[in-house]
Design a protein around this motif. Sequence first.
Motif, PDB file in Angstrom:
ATOM      1  N   TYR A 296       0.893  -1.082   0.072  1.00 12.63           N
ATOM      2  CA  TYR A 296      -0.016  -0.111   0.067  1.00 12.63           C
ATOM      3  C   TYR A 296       0.743   1.448   0.024  1.00 12.63           C
ATOM      4  O   TYR A 296       0.706   2.276  -0.839  1.00 12.63           O
ATOM      5  N   PHE A 297       2.009   1.193   0.726  1.00 20.54           N
ATOM      6  CA  PHE A 297       2.761   2.377   0.884  1.00 20.54           C
ATOM      7  C   PHE A 297       3.525   2.849  -0.449  1.00 20.54           C
ATOM      8  O   PHE A 297       3.769   3.946  -0.673  1.00 20.54           O
ATOM      9  N   ALA A 298       3.939   1.842  -1.123  1.00 21.46           N
ATOM     10  CA  ALA A 298       4.451   2.075  -2.517  1.00 21.46           C
ATOM     11  C   ALA A 298       3.350   2.556  -3.329  1.00 21.46           C
ATOM     12  O   ALA A 298       3.758   3.507  -4.182  1.00 21.46           O
ATOM     13  N   THR A 299       1.949   2.278  -3.339  1.00 20.62           N
ATOM     14  CA  THR A 299       1.130   2.985  -4.160  1.00 20.62           C
ATOM     15  C   THR A 299       1.072   4.310  -3.891  1.00 20.62           C
ATOM     16  O   THR A 299       0.840   5.202  -4.718  1.00 20.62           O
ATOM     17  N   LEU A 300       1.038   4.490  -2.367  1.00 23.42           N
ATOM     18  CA  LEU A 300       0.899   6.232  -2.016  1.00 23.42           C
ATOM     19  C   LEU A 300       2.138   6.897  -2.578  1.00 23.42           C
ATOM     20  O   LEU A 300       1.833   7.997  -3.098  1.00 23.42           O
ATOM     21  N   ARG A 301       3.378   6.366  -2.511  1.00 24.17           N
ATOM     22  CA  ARG A 301       4.363   7.003  -2.873  1.00 24.17           C
ATOM     23  C   ARG A 301       4.391   7.494  -4.467  1.00 24.17           C
ATOM     24  O   ARG A 301       4.564   8.731  -4.854  1.00 24.17           O
ATOM     25  N   LYS A 302       3.879   6.463  -5.328  1.00 28.07           N
ATOM     26  CA  LYS A 302       3.660   6.844  -6.651  1.00 28.07           C
ATOM     27  C   LYS A 302       2.653   7.620  -6.882  1.00 28.07           C
ATOM     28  O   LYS A 302       2.686   8.490  -7.618  1.00 28.07           O
ATOM     29  N   LYS A 303       1.436   7.250  -6.500  1.00 28.11           N
ATOM     30  CA  LYS A 303       0.195   7.884  -7.136  1.00 28.11           C
ATOM     31  C   LYS A 303       0.417   9.522  -6.390  1.00 28.11           C
ATOM     32  O   LYS A 303      -0.083  10.431  -7.144  1.00 28.11           O
ATOM     33  N   LEU A 304       0.825   9.710  -5.268  1.00 30.36           N
ATOM     34  CA  LEU A 304       0.631  11.016  -4.805  1.00 30.36           C
ATOM     35  C   LEU A 304       2.351  11.587  -4.716  1.00 30.36           C
ATOM     36  O   LEU A 304       2.348  12.796  -4.296  1.00 30.36           O
ATOM     37  N   ARG A 305       2.980  10.918  -5.210  1.00 25.56           N
ATOM     38  CA  ARG A 305       4.531  11.585  -5.923  1.00 25.56           C
ATOM     39  C   ARG A 305       5.155  12.186  -4.581  1.00 25.56           C
ATOM     40  O   ARG A 305       5.577  13.108  -4.342  1.00 25.56           O
ATOM     41  N   TRP A 306       5.073  11.206  -3.208  1.00 26.82           N
ATOM     42  CA  TRP A 306       5.945  11.361  -2.292  1.00 26.82           C
ATOM     43  C   TRP A 306       7.124  11.108  -2.556  1.00 26.82           C
ATOM     44  O   TRP A 306       7.661  10.402  -3.291  1.00 26.82           O
ATOM     45  N   ASN A 307       8.218  11.932  -1.919  1.00 24.86           N
ATOM     46  CA  ASN A 307       9.604  11.624  -2.014  1.00 24.86           C
ATOM     47  C   ASN A 307      10.249  11.665  -3.282  1.00 24.86           C
ATOM     48  O   ASN A 307      11.099  10.919  -3.602  1.00 24.86           O
ATOM     49  N   GLU A 308       9.552  12.504  -4.183  1.00 27.86           N
ATOM     50  CA  GLU A 308      10.112  12.514  -5.582  1.00 27.86           C
ATOM     51  C   GLU A 308      11.545  13.149  -5.476  1.00 27.86           C
ATOM     52  O   GLU A 308      11.672  14.141  -4.958  1.00 27.86           O
ATOM     53  N   GLY A 309      12.628  12.503  -6.081  1.00 25.77           N
ATOM     54  CA  GLY A 309      13.818  12.909  -6.131  1.00 25.77           C
ATOM     55  C   GLY A 309      14.808  12.533  -5.003  1.00 25.77           C
ATOM     56  O   GLY A 309      15.910  12.731  -4.823  1.00 25.77           O
TER      57      GLY A 309
END
Length: 298
Positions: A283-296
């Motif tokens: 689930y957390f990988a989905t949040l990172r990808k879809k909400l663009r968390w921690n880009e860069g």
Amino acid sequence: MPPLFRRVALIGKYQPVAAGGTARSAVDTLDHIAHFLMDQGCEVVLEAETAANTGLPHYPVADVDGIGRECDLGLVVGGDGTMLGIARRLARHGTPLIGINQGRLGFITDIPLDGFAAILPPMLHGEYEEESRPLMRAHVVRDGEVVFEALAMNDVVVNRGATSGMVELRVEVGGQLLANQRADGLIVASPTGSTAYALSAGGPMLHPSIPGWVLVPIAPHTLSNRPIVLSDAMEVAIEIVSGRDVSANFDMQSLASLLHGDRIHVTRSDYCVRFLHPRGWNYFATLRKKLRWNEGGS
């Protein structure tokens, strides 16, 4: 080795074009996926509305109940809206669902369209992560009688008309008064729906494993009316006290117009939706990808 899921229902997103047909790319995509499934040893069944709107020939066709009785798996090609629509209807049959994302965001359709050929084969042979998400059951009571009922997977939303002022709502939880609220509306969201409208209205995200709901006021008159997380074992009742053109939406796909004194009762449904994800999904990988968390980030 034959696949674990031998009979697969294909449910598609189709976009009618101005001439009254269906976008050719959508039809071609579904046909390509159908042939891919057959190459994997699966029998393909087209969902009836998908077949009617695409005109794809040469495939058996079944309605939703037929899919529930006869198919081992539903493969949904589209966005989260497409998945929500079919998931509510298939939940009573316990049919597992896999989503191929042809939309933009895709929290619950998590296989990218350009990667399905590599990801699907091991899943068809039993290599997947499974999760179960309960539905919400809502019904509208008027003068002691149920006048409307629906299932929802994301949320139940009570809101004002487009040109009217605030609504006043009496909110009860587990038979006890929570508050009388004046606002543009109120959202009761499941963990699945906590990343939808409720999130944009300022609500928290709930992990799918939490047996809870979030209650989120929409633009409340009193700023101390804040979102609250509740157990999904408790009934939420919302009574319309005042306001014009008030309506209730269930996953934004079902609509009931409401009168003063109407009560919307929201309870946990007996039905759950079974989602299958690729092995290693979290689930957390989905949040990172879809909400663009921690880009860069690293």
